[in-house]
Write a protein that holds these residues in place. Structure first.
Motif, PDB file in Angstrom:
ATOM      1  N   VAL A 150       0.749  -1.413  -0.179  1.00  0.00           N
ATOM      2  CA  VAL A 150       0.483  -0.554   0.136  1.00  0.00           C
ATOM      3  C   VAL A 150       0.916   0.988  -0.658  1.00  0.00           C
ATOM      4  CG1 VAL A 150      -1.913   1.103   0.839  1.00  0.00           C
ATOM      5  CG2 VAL A 150      -2.178  -1.176   1.303  1.00  0.00           C
ATOM      6  N   ILE A 151       2.199   1.480   0.910  1.00  0.00           N
ATOM      7  CA  ILE A 151       2.940   2.436   0.667  1.00  0.00           C
ATOM      8  C   ILE A 151       3.968   2.640  -0.348  1.00  0.00           C
ATOM      9  CG2 ILE A 151       4.832   3.339   2.125  1.00  0.00           C
ATOM     10  CD1 ILE A 151       3.321   2.001   4.505  1.00  0.00           C
ATOM     11  N   ALA A 152       3.753   1.398  -1.416  1.00  0.00           N
ATOM     12  CA  ALA A 152       4.727   1.759  -2.453  1.00  0.00           C
ATOM     13  C   ALA A 152       4.396   2.047  -3.353  1.00  0.00           C
ATOM     14  CB  ALA A 152       5.373   0.504  -2.207  1.00  0.00           C
ATOM     15  N   ALA A 153       3.076   1.452  -3.511  1.00  0.00           N
ATOM     16  CA  ALA A 153       1.854   2.324  -3.939  1.00  0.00           C
ATOM     17  C   ALA A 153       1.492   4.139  -4.268  1.00  0.00           C
ATOM     18  CB  ALA A 153       0.297   1.494  -4.372  1.00  0.00           C
ATOM     19  N   GLY A 154       1.222   4.255  -3.038  1.00  0.00           N
ATOM     20  CA  GLY A 154       0.874   5.699  -2.350  1.00  0.00           C
ATOM     21  C   GLY A 154       2.332   6.308  -2.789  1.00  0.00           C
ATOM     22  N   LEU A 155       3.487   6.192  -2.757  1.00  0.00           N
ATOM     23  CA  LEU A 155       4.194   6.860  -3.349  1.00  0.00           C
ATOM     24  C   LEU A 155       4.719   7.090  -4.679  1.00  0.00           C
ATOM     25  CD1 LEU A 155       7.991   4.464  -1.074  1.00  0.00           C
ATOM     26  CD2 LEU A 155       7.051   7.489  -0.739  1.00  0.00           C
ATOM     27  N   LEU A 156       4.713   5.877  -4.994  1.00  0.00           N
ATOM     28  CA  LEU A 156       5.154   6.016  -7.056  1.00  0.00           C
ATOM     29  C   LEU A 156       4.151   6.645  -7.466  1.00  0.00           C
ATOM     30  CD1 LEU A 156       6.236   4.182  -9.031  1.00  0.00           C
ATOM     31  CD2 LEU A 156       4.451   2.742  -8.926  1.00  0.00           C
ATOM     32  N   ILE A 157       2.128   6.954  -6.802  1.00  0.00           N
ATOM     33  CA  ILE A 157       1.916   7.451  -7.172  1.00  0.00           C
ATOM     34  C   ILE A 157       1.444   9.172  -7.473  1.00  0.00           C
ATOM     35  CG2 ILE A 157      -1.034   8.306  -7.268  1.00  0.00           C
ATOM     36  CD1 ILE A 157      -1.568   5.092  -6.387  1.00  0.00           C
ATOM     37  N   SER A 158       2.157   9.132  -6.292  1.00  0.00           N
ATOM     38  CA  SER A 158       2.177  11.170  -5.632  1.00  0.00           C
ATOM     39  C   SER A 158       3.188  11.076  -6.135  1.00  0.00           C
ATOM     40  CB  SER A 158       2.774  10.528  -4.151  1.00  0.00           C
ATOM     41  OG  SER A 158       3.771   9.955  -3.374  1.00  0.00           O
ATOM     42  N   THR A 159       4.520  10.534  -7.172  1.00  0.00           N
ATOM     43  CA  THR A 159       5.738  10.942  -7.380  1.00  0.00           C
ATOM     44  C   THR A 159       5.350  11.572  -8.972  1.00  0.00           C
ATOM     45  OG1 THR A 159       6.770   8.834  -8.222  1.00  0.00           O
ATOM     46  CG2 THR A 159       7.559  10.334  -6.338  1.00  0.00           C
ATOM     47  N   LEU A 160       4.177  10.625  -9.465  1.00  0.00           N
ATOM     48  CA  LEU A 160       3.779  10.908 -10.819  1.00  0.00           C
ATOM     49  C   LEU A 160       3.243  11.687 -11.746  1.00  0.00           C
ATOM     50  CD1 LEU A 160       1.664   7.105 -11.542  1.00  0.00           C
ATOM     51  CD2 LEU A 160       4.339   7.665 -12.110  1.00  0.00           C
ATOM     52  N   PRO A 161       2.630  12.707 -10.984  1.00  0.00           N
ATOM     53  CA  PRO A 161       2.754  14.218 -11.110  1.00  0.00           C
ATOM     54  C   PRO A 161       3.844  15.547 -12.074  1.00  0.00           C
ATOM     55  CG  PRO A 161       1.516  13.805  -9.266  1.00  0.00           C
ATOM     56  CD  PRO A 161       2.086  13.028  -9.823  1.00  0.00           C
ATOM     57  N   PHE A 162       4.984  14.150 -10.786  1.00  0.00           N
ATOM     58  CA  PHE A 162       6.396  15.353 -11.618  1.00  0.00           C
ATOM     59  C   PHE A 162       6.991  14.344 -12.273  1.00  0.00           C
ATOM     60  CE2 PHE A 162       4.322  16.280  -6.854  1.00  0.00           C
ATOM     61  CZ  PHE A 162       4.698  17.254  -7.192  1.00  0.00           C
ATOM     62  N   VAL A 163       6.853  13.454 -12.616  1.00  0.00           N
ATOM     63  CA  VAL A 163       7.214  12.334 -13.693  1.00  0.00           C
ATOM     64  C   VAL A 163       6.700  11.617 -14.535  1.00  0.00           C
ATOM     65  CG1 VAL A 163       8.497  10.302 -13.536  1.00  0.00           C
ATOM     66  CG2 VAL A 163       8.555  10.776 -11.423  1.00  0.00           C
ATOM     67  N   ALA A 164       7.466  12.488 -15.865  1.00  0.00           N
ATOM     68  CA  ALA A 164       6.098  12.852 -17.551  1.00  0.00           C
ATOM     69  C   ALA A 164       6.810  11.090 -18.243  1.00  0.00           C
ATOM     70  CB  ALA A 164       7.285  12.972 -18.395  1.00  0.00           C
ATOM     71  N   ALA A 172      -0.586   0.946 -12.925  1.00  0.00           N
ATOM     72  CA  ALA A 172      -0.494  -0.824 -11.792  1.00  0.00           C
ATOM     73  C   ALA A 172      -0.168  -0.320 -10.239  1.00  0.00           C
ATOM     74  CB  ALA A 172       0.740  -0.686 -12.582  1.00  0.00           C
ATOM     75  N   ALA A 173       0.851   0.335  -9.947  1.00  0.00           N
ATOM     76  CA  ALA A 173       0.497   1.161  -8.195  1.00  0.00           C
ATOM     77  C   ALA A 173      -1.149   1.135  -8.116  1.00  0.00           C
ATOM     78  CB  ALA A 173       1.268   2.116  -7.852  1.00  0.00           C
ATOM     79  N   ALA A 174      -2.208   1.526  -8.421  1.00  0.00           N
ATOM     80  CA  ALA A 174      -3.183   2.012  -8.080  1.00  0.00           C
ATOM     81  C   ALA A 174      -4.225   0.533  -7.631  1.00  0.00           C
ATOM     82  CB  ALA A 174      -4.125   3.580  -9.439  1.00  0.00           C
ATOM     83  N   VAL A 175      -4.421   0.275  -9.017  1.00  0.00           N
ATOM     84  CA  VAL A 175      -5.082  -1.141  -9.082  1.00  0.00           C
ATOM     85  C   VAL A 175      -4.104  -1.928  -7.900  1.00  0.00           C
ATOM     86  CG1 VAL A 175      -5.119  -3.436  -9.755  1.00  0.00           C
ATOM     87  CG2 VAL A 175      -5.525  -1.289 -11.747  1.00  0.00           C
ATOM     88  N   THR A 176      -3.013  -2.345  -8.234  1.00  0.00           N
ATOM     89  CA  THR A 176      -2.194  -3.480  -6.970  1.00  0.00           C
ATOM     90  C   THR A 176      -2.099  -2.845  -5.702  1.00  0.00           C
ATOM     91  OG1 THR A 176      -0.896  -3.429  -8.135  1.00  0.00           O
ATOM     92  CG2 THR A 176      -0.125  -3.558  -5.973  1.00  0.00           C
TER      93      THR A 176
END
Length: 354
Positions: A150-164, A172-176
């Motif tokens: 859950v935390i790993a998915a949160g980290l990945l999703i939170s950084t996506l707005p800054f990563v193109a 994938a993170a949201a589904v997981t």
């Protein structure tokens, strides 16, 4: 189809009988290991196809030694806090010393044995030390891994707005993360309604003897291990330790990144930590060799980082885990007169003792 070992055994205060399964031949075991080995091999092939070996070696030599030393200390701190996480999920039913040493034993087993036997192994070893039923310890390991995802998915999703260009990673993170949260909800409901669940299983057991085997000490012990979810104060304490542990993980990645990339921003560490946590969840050889490195190098490639020094960073970070858990876990195994061969035999061929 052969059941996983953790489904075939009732462990706890009783001794464990080990039997040789005639169906568990060397070719059969190799067939089970082969997919993970192939994935690791493929990851290594891809990795070595995109790096310059000489540049990778140069990156090792040019890394800042004092920063790497600091990283090793942070890695030890991570293990210390991780021990507190597990002890809290165990509701304080085991001494911290036993929890800490067993945690490192489990990580050492994961690094050397297939099928992530370290997770089963640490549940078995701690149950024996703390006089706890295996099925009472196992839920804490399961919960720990679920919180991690859950935390790993949160980290990945939170950084996506800054990563193109990596929107697929967010999906994938949201589904997981959603599936794991759903799993946690189901586990919580089971813990809250254990009397009804037990009565329902007893009713089914009257018809099917196989279900009856699940009712009794094993089921009661398993529910006891889930009580951390039903106690708000204990749950918040466990959550606090888990979040603190992940903050140490972030610091660990950031320090090691700075040893190779002195001007790397914190964003790199956050994204690489989230992506790497998902990468090692894939089937692989023991210790996630190749897969771990490929996940970290791939994550850094998003920031246009040269794969050669990125590989040096990933290998060094991976080695730090091997060194720390190897020394601490190896000491604990020697202290208990355990060998990898005997543990592998017991964990891979366990059968319920009558």
């Amino acid at each position: 189809r052969r059941k996983p070992s953790w489904q075939c055994c009732a462990l706890g205060r009783n001794e464990i009988s080990t039997v040789t399964n005639p169906q568990s031949t060397a070719p059969a075991r190799l067939k089970r290991i082969l997919p993970g080995l192939l994935i690791s091999l493929a990851a290594l092939v891809v990795l070595f196809s995109v790096i310059d070996p000489q540049q990778t070696l140069n990156a090792f030599w040019q890394a800042d030694g004092s920063t790497l030393a600091l990283g090793m200390l942070v890695a030890i701190l991570w293990l210390v806090i991780r021990g507190r996480v597990w002890q809290t999920l165990l509701q304080g039913k085991a001494a911290y010393r036993d929890v800490f040493l067993t945690l490192n034993e489990g990580y050492l087993l994961n690094n050397l044995l297939p099928f992530r036997l370290g997770e089963v192994g640490r549940a078995y070893l701690l149950g024996r030390k703390a006089k706890l039923d295996f099925w009472q310890v196992l839920p804490s390991v399961v919960l720990e891994r679920m919180f991690d995802l859950v935390i790993a998915a949160g980290l990945l999703i939170s950084t996506l707005p800054f990563v193109a260009g990596v929107s697929w990673a967010g999906q994938a993170a949201a589904v997981t993360g959603g599936l794991v949260c759903l799993g946690l909800l189901v586990v919580y409901l089971l813990a809250r309604n254990q009397a009804r669940m037990t009565a329902w299983l007893e009713h089914l057991g009257a018809r099917w003897p196989g279900v009856q085997k699940l009712v009794g000490s094993r089921l009661a012990a398993f529910f006891a291990g889930l009580q951390v979810l039903t106690d708000p104060r204990l749950f918040l304490r466990a959550l606090g330790w888990i979040l603190f542990n992940w903050s140490i993980s972030l610091l660990l990645y950031f320090v090691f990144l700075r040893a190779f990339f002195p001007h790397s921003p914190l964003l790199w560490a956050v994204f690489v930590l989230g992506a790497g946590s998902f990468g090692v969840a894939a089937p692989s050889s023991p210790g996630a060799v190749g897969v771990f490195e490929a996940a970290l190098v791939g994550a850094l490639a998003v920031f246009k980082v040269d794969p050669s020094p990125a590989t040096a960073f990933a290998i060094t970070l991976h080695l730090s885990n091997y060194i720390n858990t190897g020394l601490i876990g190896g000491y604990a195994l020697m202290r208990e007169n355990e060998t990898l061969a005997s543990l592998y035999s017991r964990l891979g061929r366990l059968k319920e003792e009558k």
